[in-house]
Write an enzyme that holds these catalytic residues in place. Structure first.
Site, PDB file in Angstrom:
ATOM      1  N   ASN A  10       0.880  -1.170   0.000  1.00  0.00           N
ATOM      2  CA  ASN A  10       0.000   0.000   0.000  1.00  0.00           C
ATOM      3  C   ASN A  10       0.919   1.223   0.000  1.00  0.00           C
ATOM      4  OD1 ASN A  10      -1.832   2.019   0.416  1.00  0.00           O
ATOM      5  ND2 ASN A  10      -2.299   1.478   2.545  1.00  0.00           N
ATOM      6  N   TRP A  11       1.066   1.805  -1.172  1.00  0.00           N
ATOM      7  CA  TRP A  11       1.990   2.943  -1.282  1.00  0.00           C
ATOM      8  C   TRP A  11       1.439   4.217  -0.643  1.00  0.00           C
ATOM      9  CZ3 TRP A  11       4.163   2.760  -7.035  1.00  0.00           C
ATOM     10  CH2 TRP A  11       5.038   1.671  -7.142  1.00  0.00           C
ATOM     11  N   LYS A  12       0.151   4.224  -0.326  1.00  0.00           N
ATOM     12  CA  LYS A  12      -0.511   5.429   0.207  1.00  0.00           C
ATOM     13  C   LYS A  12      -0.264   6.614  -0.729  1.00  0.00           C
ATOM     14  CE  LYS A  12       0.087   3.563   4.794  1.00  0.00           C
ATOM     15  NZ  LYS A  12      -0.035   3.800   6.218  1.00  0.00           N
ATOM     16  N   HIS A  95      -9.583   1.155   4.678  1.00  0.00           N
ATOM     17  CA  HIS A  95      -8.313   1.387   5.381  1.00  0.00           C
ATOM     18  C   HIS A  95      -8.567   2.334   6.558  1.00  0.00           C
ATOM     19  CE1 HIS A  95      -4.251   2.702   6.266  1.00  0.00           C
ATOM     20  NE2 HIS A  95      -3.845   1.610   5.656  1.00  0.00           N
ATOM     21  N   GLU A  97      -7.014   4.781   7.638  1.00  0.00           N
ATOM     22  CA  GLU A  97      -6.839   6.207   7.326  1.00  0.00           C
ATOM     23  C   GLU A  97      -8.090   6.771   6.653  1.00  0.00           C
ATOM     24  OE1 GLU A  97      -3.059   5.786   5.350  1.00  0.00           O
ATOM     25  OE2 GLU A  97      -2.187   5.215   7.272  1.00  0.00           O
ATOM     26  N   GLU A 167      -5.615  -4.892  10.483  1.00  0.00           N
ATOM     27  CA  GLU A 167      -4.610  -3.852  10.703  1.00  0.00           C
ATOM     28  C   GLU A 167      -4.926  -3.096  11.992  1.00  0.00           C
ATOM     29  OE1 GLU A 167      -2.590  -2.727   6.740  1.00  0.00           O
ATOM     30  OE2 GLU A 167      -4.291  -1.415   7.039  1.00  0.00           O
ATOM     31  N   GLY A 173       2.102   2.325  10.743  1.00  0.00           N
ATOM     32  CA  GLY A 173       3.049   3.425  10.598  1.00  0.00           C
ATOM     33  C   GLY A 173       3.708   3.844  11.895  1.00  0.00           C
ATOM     34  N   SER A 212       3.193  -2.101  10.404  1.00  0.00           N
ATOM     35  CA  SER A 212       4.649  -2.126  10.592  1.00  0.00           C
ATOM     36  C   SER A 212       5.287  -3.473  10.239  1.00  0.00           C
ATOM     37  CB  SER A 212       5.014  -1.684  12.007  1.00  0.00           C
ATOM     38  OG  SER A 212       4.534  -0.360  12.246  1.00  0.00           O
ATOM     39  N   GLY A 233       2.720  -0.990   4.339  1.00  0.00           N
ATOM     40  CA  GLY A 233       2.774   0.429   4.007  1.00  0.00           C
ATOM     41  C   GLY A 233       4.209   0.894   3.822  1.00  0.00           C
TER      42      GLY A 233
END
Ligand code: PEP
Length: 251
Positions: A10-12, A95, A97, A167, A173, A212, A233
């Site tokens: 997941n490159w965000k 997600h 976020e 997650e 992160g 992580s 991520g």
């Protein structure tokens, strides 16, 4: 049942044409050697470029979100049919976020899952508890409720055609990873919740861990019976680190 490990990046909101080319130049030529399934979820604007870069390889392409409507006056949004049109096979939905920063409720997540499923996109459905919820002892209730909303919308078979990602919000992160035992406990509970509806789908469903994941901890996570891959991520931004994570998968 053996489930093939799925390593998903997941490159965000990271990357550039130059950086993406460096990543694909490093990763794609070596990807054929990897035993696991591989998915890269990138920002929408780069999907067409990446579709070309991954063409004829085993690397699958995904988006990071989708709008719940088919088309229309939704400025700035992207429809499931558009994602298909530019070569996506997968999409991440729910997600944390998106849930915390953009108000994606369980109902909206369910509607997005329905929209993706109607277009034949495979969904990576994300669920996870906050630190407060973990400390209150409500982890299993929270993730089961998140799962149930999507399960009601698309059913167990469509869910199993995609993947579920556990997650824990406190691990995303932050450098704090759930221990393999902590993750395994939640993965097993999630699989049991699917088993109550459809045992075959429960056996087929890949449940990824996210939070992580890095080269140093991937193998011990993949060794757990109900951890069938990872959603990665930060470490997925470096082709070398993502490659090492993929290489940690034996099946
Ligand atoms: C994620 O955003 O899905 C994630 C797991 O991030 P990180 O690996 O950086 O914790």
């Amino acid at each position: 049942m053996t489930r093939k490990i799925l390593a998903a990046a997941n490159w965000k909101m990271n990357g550039s044409r130059t950086a993406n080319r460096a990543w694909t130049d490093s990763f794609v030529p070596r990807s054929a050697e990897l035993a696991c399934n591989i998915l890269v979820c990138a920002p929408s604007v780069y999907l067409s470029d990446l579709d070309r870069a991954f063409e004829g390889t085993k690397v699958m392409l995904g988006a990071q979100d989708v709008n719940e409507h088919a088309n229309g006056a939704y400025t700035g949004e992207t429809a499931a049919a558009m994602l298909k049109d530019v070569g996506c096979e997968w999409v991440i939905i729910g997600h944390s976020e998106r849930r915390t920063l953009y108000g994606d409720s369980n109902e909206r997540v369910a509607a997005k899952c329905r929209a993706a499923h109607e277009q034949g996109l495979r969904v990576v459905l994300c669920v996870g508890e906050t630190l407060q919820e973990r400390e209150a002892g409500t982890t299993i209730d929270v993730v089961t409720e998140q799962l149930q909303a999507a399960l009601n919308a698309i059913g167990p078979q469509a869910l199993a055609a995609g993947a579920l990602a556990y997650e824990p919000v406190w691990a995303i992160g932050t450098g704090k990873t759930a221990t393999p035992a902590q993750a395994q406990e939640v993965h097993a509970a999630l699989r049991d919740a699917v088993r109550a509806v459809d045992p075959e789908s429960a056996d087929a469903l890949r449940i990824l861990y996210g939070g992580s994941v890095k080269p140093a901890n991937a193998a011990e996570l993949f060794a757990m019976p109900d951890i069938d891959g990872a959603l990665v991520g930060g470490a997925a931004l470096k082709a070398e680190d993502f490659y090492s994570i993929c290489a940690s998968a034996q099946v």
